[in-house]
Each structure stands twice: as structure tokens, then as C-alpha cells.
Design a protein around this motif. Structure first.
Motif, mmCIF file in Angstrom:
data_model
loop_
_atom_site.group_PDB
_atom_site.id
_atom_site.type_symbol
_atom_site.label_atom_id
_atom_site.label_comp_id
_atom_site.label_asym_id
_atom_site.label_seq_id
_atom_site.Cartn_x
_atom_site.Cartn_y
_atom_site.Cartn_z
ATOM 1 N N GLN B 36 0.864 -1.170 0.000
ATOM 2 C CA GLN B 36 0.000 0.000 0.000
ATOM 3 C C GLN B 36 0.912 1.234 0.000
ATOM 4 O OE1 GLN B 36 -1.759 1.516 3.730
ATOM 5 N NE2 GLN B 36 -3.753 1.198 2.786
ATOM 6 N N GLN B 37 0.613 2.176 -0.887
ATOM 7 C CA GLN B 37 1.406 3.399 -0.922
ATOM 8 C C GLN B 37 0.485 4.611 -0.858
ATOM 9 O OE1 GLN B 37 3.626 4.306 -4.512
ATOM 10 N NE2 GLN B 37 5.209 5.376 -3.345
ATOM 11 N N LYS B 38 0.636 5.393 0.181
ATOM 12 C CA LYS B 38 -0.114 6.638 0.294
ATOM 13 C C LYS B 38 0.737 7.788 -0.230
ATOM 14 C CE LYS B 38 -3.265 5.004 3.785
ATOM 15 N NZ LYS B 38 -3.961 5.245 5.073
ATOM 16 N N SER B 39 0.052 8.881 -0.473
ATOM 17 C CA SER B 39 0.682 10.011 -1.148
ATOM 18 C C SER B 39 1.958 10.454 -0.442
ATOM 19 C CB SER B 39 -0.312 11.175 -1.202
ATOM 20 O OG SER B 39 0.223 12.251 -1.916
ATOM 21 N N SER B 40 3.017 10.625 -1.251
ATOM 22 C CA SER B 40 4.316 11.124 -0.765
ATOM 23 C C SER B 40 4.961 10.216 0.280
ATOM 24 C CB SER B 40 4.174 12.532 -0.191
ATOM 25 O OG SER B 40 3.647 13.406 -1.148
ATOM 26 N N GLN B 41 4.610 8.942 0.257
ATOM 27 C CA GLN B 41 5.228 7.989 1.181
ATOM 28 C C GLN B 41 5.847 6.825 0.425
ATOM 29 O OE1 GLN B 41 2.620 6.707 4.329
ATOM 30 N NE2 GLN B 41 1.812 8.764 4.673
ATOM 31 N N PHE B 73 -1.398 -15.598 -10.596
ATOM 32 C CA PHE B 73 -2.377 -14.600 -10.157
ATOM 33 C C PHE B 73 -2.370 -14.429 -8.645
ATOM 34 C CE2 PHE B 73 -4.937 -13.403 -13.812
ATOM 35 C CZ PHE B 73 -4.580 -14.358 -14.739
ATOM 36 N N CYS B 74 -2.644 -13.187 -8.236
ATOM 37 C CA CYS B 74 -2.803 -12.891 -6.816
ATOM 38 C C CYS B 74 -3.832 -11.768 -6.692
ATOM 39 C CB CYS B 74 -1.465 -12.466 -6.207
ATOM 40 S SG CYS B 74 -1.441 -12.509 -4.417
ATOM 41 N N PHE B 75 -4.710 -11.875 -5.687
ATOM 42 C CA PHE B 75 -5.766 -10.890 -5.495
ATOM 43 C C PHE B 75 -5.647 -10.248 -4.124
ATOM 44 C CE2 PHE B 75 -8.011 -12.010 -9.282
ATOM 45 C CZ PHE B 75 -7.811 -13.374 -9.447
ATOM 46 N N LEU B 76 -6.016 -8.982 -4.081
ATOM 47 C CA LEU B 76 -6.123 -8.250 -2.825
ATOM 48 C C LEU B 76 -7.589 -7.933 -2.608
ATOM 49 C CD1 LEU B 76 -5.072 -6.556 -0.429
ATOM 50 C CD2 LEU B 76 -4.697 -4.679 -2.031
ATOM 51 N N ASP B 77 -8.145 -8.395 -1.499
ATOM 52 C CA ASP B 77 -9.539 -8.125 -1.153
ATOM 53 C C ASP B 77 -9.575 -7.158 0.017
ATOM 54 O OD1 ASP B 77 -9.876 -11.620 -1.575
ATOM 55 O OD2 ASP B 77 -10.666 -10.110 -2.969
ATOM 56 N N ILE B 78 -10.350 -6.105 -0.136
ATOM 57 C CA ILE B 78 -10.584 -5.186 0.980
ATOM 58 C C ILE B 78 -12.045 -5.342 1.350
ATOM 59 C CG2 ILE B 78 -10.355 -2.836 1.838
ATOM 60 C CD1 ILE B 78 -8.457 -2.258 -0.484
ATOM 61 N N ARG B 79 -12.287 -5.878 2.533
ATOM 62 C CA ARG B 79 -13.641 -6.339 2.892
ATOM 63 C C ARG B 79 -14.603 -5.174 3.124
ATOM 64 N NH1 ARG B 79 -12.968 -11.000 7.351
ATOM 65 N NH2 ARG B 79 -11.945 -9.287 8.444
ATOM 66 N N SER B 80 -14.136 -4.138 3.777
ATOM 67 C CA SER B 80 -15.000 -2.991 4.079
ATOM 68 C C SER B 80 -14.143 -1.729 4.002
ATOM 69 C CB SER B 80 -15.621 -3.149 5.467
ATOM 70 O OG SER B 80 -16.486 -2.070 5.761
ATOM 71 N N PRO B 81 -13.952 -1.229 2.796
ATOM 72 C CA PRO B 81 -13.034 -0.094 2.627
ATOM 73 C C PRO B 81 -13.484 1.140 3.400
ATOM 74 C CG PRO B 81 -13.613 -1.059 0.502
ATOM 75 C CD PRO B 81 -14.516 -1.676 1.523
ATOM 76 N N GLY B 82 -12.521 1.747 4.071
ATOM 77 C CA GLY B 82 -12.761 3.030 4.712
ATOM 78 C C GLY B 82 -12.042 4.115 3.943
ATOM 79 N N LEU B 83 -12.336 5.361 4.324
ATOM 80 C CA LEU B 83 -11.718 6.487 3.623
ATOM 81 C C LEU B 83 -10.196 6.431 3.718
ATOM 82 C CD1 LEU B 83 -14.151 9.367 4.667
ATOM 83 C CD2 LEU B 83 -14.163 8.006 2.573
ATOM 84 N N GLY B 84 -9.703 5.884 4.828
ATOM 85 C CA GLY B 84 -8.260 5.782 5.029
ATOM 86 C C GLY B 84 -7.591 4.733 4.176
ATOM 87 N N ASP B 85 -8.367 3.928 3.463
ATOM 88 C CA ASP B 85 -7.795 2.902 2.594
ATOM 89 C C ASP B 85 -7.555 3.406 1.176
ATOM 90 O OD1 ASP B 85 -9.931 0.487 4.210
ATOM 91 O OD2 ASP B 85 -7.857 1.055 4.698
ATOM 92 N N ALA B 86 -7.954 4.637 0.901
ATOM 93 C CA ALA B 86 -7.662 5.223 -0.408
ATOM 94 C C ALA B 86 -6.151 5.356 -0.556
ATOM 95 C CB ALA B 86 -8.330 6.581 -0.519
ATOM 96 N N ALA B 87 -5.627 4.782 -1.622
ATOM 97 C CA ALA B 87 -4.171 4.712 -1.793
ATOM 98 C C ALA B 87 -3.867 4.096 -3.144
ATOM 99 C CB ALA B 87 -3.533 3.853 -0.693
ATOM 100 N N MET B 88 -2.584 4.023 -3.456
ATOM 101 C CA MET B 88 -2.099 3.237 -4.594
ATOM 102 C C MET B 88 -1.729 1.867 -4.038
ATOM 103 S SD MET B 88 -1.108 3.193 -7.872
ATOM 104 C CE MET B 88 -0.258 4.603 -8.605
ATOM 105 N N TYR B 89 -2.189 0.814 -4.710
ATOM 106 C CA TYR B 89 -1.846 -0.549 -4.305
ATOM 107 C C TYR B 89 -0.937 -1.154 -5.363
ATOM 108 C CZ TYR B 89 -5.072 0.029 -0.537
ATOM 109 O OH TYR B 89 -5.677 0.505 0.611
ATOM 110 N N LEU B 90 0.223 -1.595 -4.895
ATOM 111 C CA LEU B 90 1.256 -2.092 -5.783
ATOM 112 C C LEU B 90 1.458 -3.587 -5.564
ATOM 113 C CD1 LEU B 90 3.820 0.767 -5.135
ATOM 114 C CD2 LEU B 90 2.511 0.442 -7.227
#
Lengths: 113, 111
Positions: B36-41, B73-90
Motif C-alpha cells: 500500500q502506498q499513500k501520497s508522498s510515502q 495470479f494474486c488478489f487483494l480483497d478489501i472487505r469494508s473499505p474506509g476512507l483511510g484505505d484510499a491509496a495506490m496498491y502495488l
């Protein structure tokens, strides 16, 4: 534990200027060292790497030398271009971190024409 | 060219609505990672698969899960996304402990 300290930006240069981004590290063992580059909105691309002391990694005009005595892996380029504008991450991995990547905080480089 | 592919590149979801991000690779690497990569991090490792073995980072929230049905193949599941989960996923891959190669990322927006 492992850590990477890199020069904080932002760094702003004119085209054809010389670039140095400093990176020093602390590691348990004998790490492999990497520079990754991230262009806006993109993933990380491997720029260069070195796996043992005194190795020099190079790619696209960028170079970095693994200096064990100073625990450093500074990134250099002799003449930057506008297209080099990106965020640069220094990173290491070794057995002490179970070979997971430890990243520096990243350095934003902007090159102006 | 051998590569790491992530779909979609941009994903918009609603608060609390499950979302799945996907990663595939043609490198035939046995290790796959999610960051998970958040802005400027710098990217933050969530978990990785070493072959079929799942390895979760201690501070990864339970809200994040992963599946690897096969080598490619690999999957990332986010069960109940919150506002804090907004990000770039690598997604990244490697052959054992060798160099990691990253995909282009999925930018997740949570409304």
C-alpha cells in the motif's frame, strides 16, 4: 533493524545539471542495494542494483556504487533531462529483514527545461 | 515482454463496499507481494505469498485479505473499505529473495 536514510527533497535542477541523491543504510548483514524510480501515477521501476561491496550499478546514465566502508549507495547522473523528473527510492534487502525491502522515504526530483 | 500486470488501473468504490484488486505475472516468479502506498510515502508491505505460503505483516489490518489461486495470479480483497484505505496498491514479484519487480499499480478511491 534495517533502515535507509536518503536525501529529502524536493530537488529541483535545470536540464543538463549534475544529480546526486544521497543514500545511507544500516543493515544486519550484507544487504543488496537498490534504486527504484516512480514516475507520476505509475508503479516502481527498478533503476539499478548492487549486490556486494564496490559493485557499481548503472542504467540509463544513472550510477551508484556500493560503499561498505561508508554504508552508502549514492545515486548520480551526469546530465539530467526533463524526463528524469520522478520520485527516487533507495532500498535494501538482506537476511536480517527476511529479504523484505526496506525503503527510504523517497526523493522528488523535478528537472526544468 | 515478461511483466507484472495490475487490473484495474483505477478503482472507485463506496465506503464499506468490498473491492478486489488483481495482479498477474508472466515472470514465473514464486513470490508475490502486495504493498500500500499513500501520497508522498514509501510503499508499505501488507503481505506476501512465498509459493503457496501466506505471510501477513503484523500491522496489516484484518480488513485486508489476499488469495493466490495459482502461480500467476494474486488478489487483494478489501472487505469494508474506509476512507483511510484510499491509496495506490502495488503488486510485486520476485524469484525467491532476489530483486522485486513491480506492476503499474491500482489507484483506489473510496467515496
Amino acid at each position: 533493524g534495517n533502515s535507509v536514510t536518503q536525501m529529502e527533497g524536493p530537488v529541483t535542477l535545470s536540464e543538463e545539471a549534475f544529480l546526486t541523491i544521497n543514500c545511507t543504510y544500516t543493515a544486519t548483514g550484507y544487504p543488496s542495494l537498490f534504486w527504484y524510480v516512480q514516475y507520476p501515477g505509475e508503479g516502481l521501476q527498478l533503476l539499478l542494483k548492487a549486490t556486494k561491496a564496490d559493485d557499481k550499478g548503472s542504467n540509463k546514465g544513472f550510477e551508484a556504487t556500493y560503499r561498505k566502508e561508508t554504508t552508502s549507495f549514492h545515486l548520480e547522473k551526469g546530465s539530467v533531462q526533463v524526463s528524469d523528473s520522478a520520485v527516487y527510492f533507495c532500498a535494501l534487502s538482506d537476511w536480517g529483514s527476511n529479504y523484505k525491502l526496506t525503503f527510504g522515504k523517497g526523493t522528488l526530483l523535478t528537472v526544468n527545461p | 515482454d515478461a511483466m507484472v500486470i495490475q487490473n484495474p488501473r483505477y478503482q472507485v468504490t463506496q465506503f464499506g463496499k468490498p473491492v478486489t484488486l488483481s495482479c498477474s505475472q508472466t515472470l514465473n516468479h514464486n513470490v508475490m507481494y502486495w504493498y500500500q502506498q499513500k501520497s508522498s510515502q514509501a510503499p508499505k508491505l501488507l503481505f506476501h505469498y512465498y509459493d503457496k505460503d501466506f505471510n501477513n505483516e503484523a500491522d496489516t489490518p484484518d480488513n485486508f485479505q489476499s488469495r493466490r489461486p495459482n502461480t500467476s495470479f494474486c488478489f487483494l480483497d478489501i472487505r469494508s473499505p474506509g476512507l483511510g484505505d484510499a491509496a495506490m496498491y502495488l503488486c510485486a514479484t520476485s524469484r525467491d529473495a532476489d530483486t522485486q519487480y513491480f506492476g503499474p499499480g491500482t489507484r483506489l478511491t473510496v467515496l
